[in-house]
Design a protein around this motif. Structure first.
Motif, PDB file in Angstrom:
ATOM      1  N   ALA A 157      38.415  20.983  15.575  1.00  0.00           N
ATOM      2  CA  ALA A 157      37.429  20.314  15.414  1.00  0.00           C
ATOM      3  C   ALA A 157      36.011  20.812  16.343  1.00  0.00           C
ATOM      4  N   THR A 158      36.220  21.127  17.598  1.00  0.00           N
ATOM      5  CA  THR A 158      35.166  21.460  19.053  1.00  0.00           C
ATOM      6  C   THR A 158      34.250  22.643  18.447  1.00  0.00           C
TER       7      THR A 158
ATOM      8  N   LEU B  31      29.169  24.926  13.757  1.00  0.00           N
ATOM      9  CA  LEU B  31      27.955  24.147  12.948  1.00  0.00           C
ATOM     10  C   LEU B  31      26.682  24.215  13.389  1.00  0.00           C
ATOM     11  N   ALA B  32      26.680  23.744  14.548  1.00  0.00           N
ATOM     12  CA  ALA B  32      25.411  23.114  15.508  1.00  0.00           C
ATOM     13  C   ALA B  32      24.431  24.543  15.712  1.00  0.00           C
TER      14      ALA B  32
ATOM     15  N   GLY C 159      32.328  21.635  14.721  1.00  0.00           N
ATOM     16  CA  GLY C 159      30.962  21.082  15.720  1.00  0.00           C
ATOM     17  C   GLY C 159      30.358  22.327  16.387  1.00  0.00           C
TER      18      GLY C 159
END
Length: 111
Positions: free
Chosen positions: A97-98, A104-105, A101
């Protein structure tokens, strides 16, 4: 829109088709009344064609409900599977998940 007594857990998934069916029934009744009042062959033929169209629309509405229920079931199964994976491997899930993220960022920041 017409409100129906039965609701699914998403709030409207099953009621839209029921409301559509109710509107189709009302339209069919209105067409039948118009055909009776006119009494001509053209009105009767139009009423019959409208009934056939309404029957096809009702079948499509039923198919839509079946597909929506199938999609909801697939989503539920996917959520349960994901939750099971997270329970079995919480650190791997957190790391994934990290990483997602972070990627995606980076993608959002480029725009």
């Amino acid at each position: 829109m017409t409100r129906c007594a039965s609701k699914d857990r998403f709030g409207y998934l099953g009621t839209e088709a029921a409301a559509l069916r109710e509107h189709l029934d009302q339209a069919s009744a209105a067409i039948a009344r118009a055909a009776q009042s006119e009494g001509t062959e053209a009105a009767t033929a139009a009423a019959e064609a409208a009934r056939e169209l309404l029957a096809r629309a009702a079948l499509l509405a039923d198919e839509w409900v079946d597909k929506a229920k199938g999609a909801a079931k697939a989503v539920d199964e996917g959520q349960e599977g994901l939750a099971d994976i997270v329970r079995r491997k919480p650190l791997a899930a957190l790391g994934l998940a990290t990483a997602a993220g972070f990627v995606l960022a980076l993608l959002v920041r480029r725009k």
